[in-house]
Design a protein around this motif. Structure first.
Motif, short mmCIF file in Angstrom:
data_model
loop_
_atom_site.label_atom_id
_atom_site.label_comp_id
_atom_site.label_asym_id
_atom_site.label_seq_id
_atom_site.Cartn_x
_atom_site.Cartn_y
_atom_site.Cartn_z
N LEU A 44 0.83 -1.21 0.00
CA LEU A 44 0.00 0.00 0.00
C LEU A 44 0.86 1.26 0.00
N PHE A 45 1.97 1.23 0.71
CA PHE A 45 2.89 2.37 0.73
C PHE A 45 3.42 2.65 -0.67
N GLU A 46 3.81 1.60 -1.38
CA GLU A 46 4.32 1.78 -2.74
C GLU A 46 3.23 2.21 -3.72
N GLN A 47 2.04 1.66 -3.57
CA GLN A 47 0.96 2.00 -4.50
C GLN A 47 0.50 3.45 -4.34
N LEU A 80 -10.30 2.25 -8.02
CA LEU A 80 -9.17 2.12 -7.11
C LEU A 80 -9.03 0.68 -6.61
N ILE A 81 -10.13 0.07 -6.24
CA ILE A 81 -10.10 -1.30 -5.73
C ILE A 81 -9.66 -2.27 -6.82
N SER A 87 -2.89 -5.19 -9.07
CA SER A 87 -1.47 -4.99 -8.75
C SER A 87 -1.03 -5.89 -7.60
N MET A 88 -1.91 -6.05 -6.61
CA MET A 88 -1.59 -6.89 -5.47
C MET A 88 -1.42 -8.35 -5.90
#
Length: 115
Positions: A44-47, A80-81, A87-88
């Motif tokens: 989440l920090f990177e995204q 967004l989701i 990506s996840m």
């Protein structure tokens, strides 16, 4: 039964294999980015360092206020989701493949050569 050959370039001269193997006993290859515990926070920090994801997050936060709400909350959250889940999934599969490859490399037989 494949051998991995390591060529250390550290200037040390080893007298025998036993001395070299005790010095490098904890030497292993690790190319993975995440662990089980750091996957979600680090992901989440990177995204959210990406401008597009921050834009959609900003829209989601704006739509929480009824005075500014333009779209339905669920419709605003959907892009967004979807992007975050895609990506996840991609990052998790890629990191797991790196983990498996690292494991096979680290469990292979190794010969160490030194000058």
């Amino acid at each position: 039964n494949k051998w991995r050959i390591v060529f250390p370039n550290n200037g040390r001269q080893w007298n025998n294999w036993k001395q070299a193997s005790t010095f490098y006993s904890g030497n292993r290859i690790q190319t993975t980015k995440y662990t089980r515990f750091t996957f979600l926070p680090q992901f989440l920090f990177e995204q959210f360092h990406r401008l597009g994801n921050l834009y959609f997050f900003f829209l989601v936060v704006l739509n929480l206020f009824p005075q500014v709400e333009v779209f339905h909350r669920e419709i605003t959250m959907l892009p967004l989701i979807v992007v975050l889940l895609a990506s996840m999934t991609k990052d998790a599969i890629e990191d797991y493949r790196k983990y498996r490859f690292d494991k096979t490399i680290n469990l292979s037989k190794t010969s160490v050569y030194d000058k």
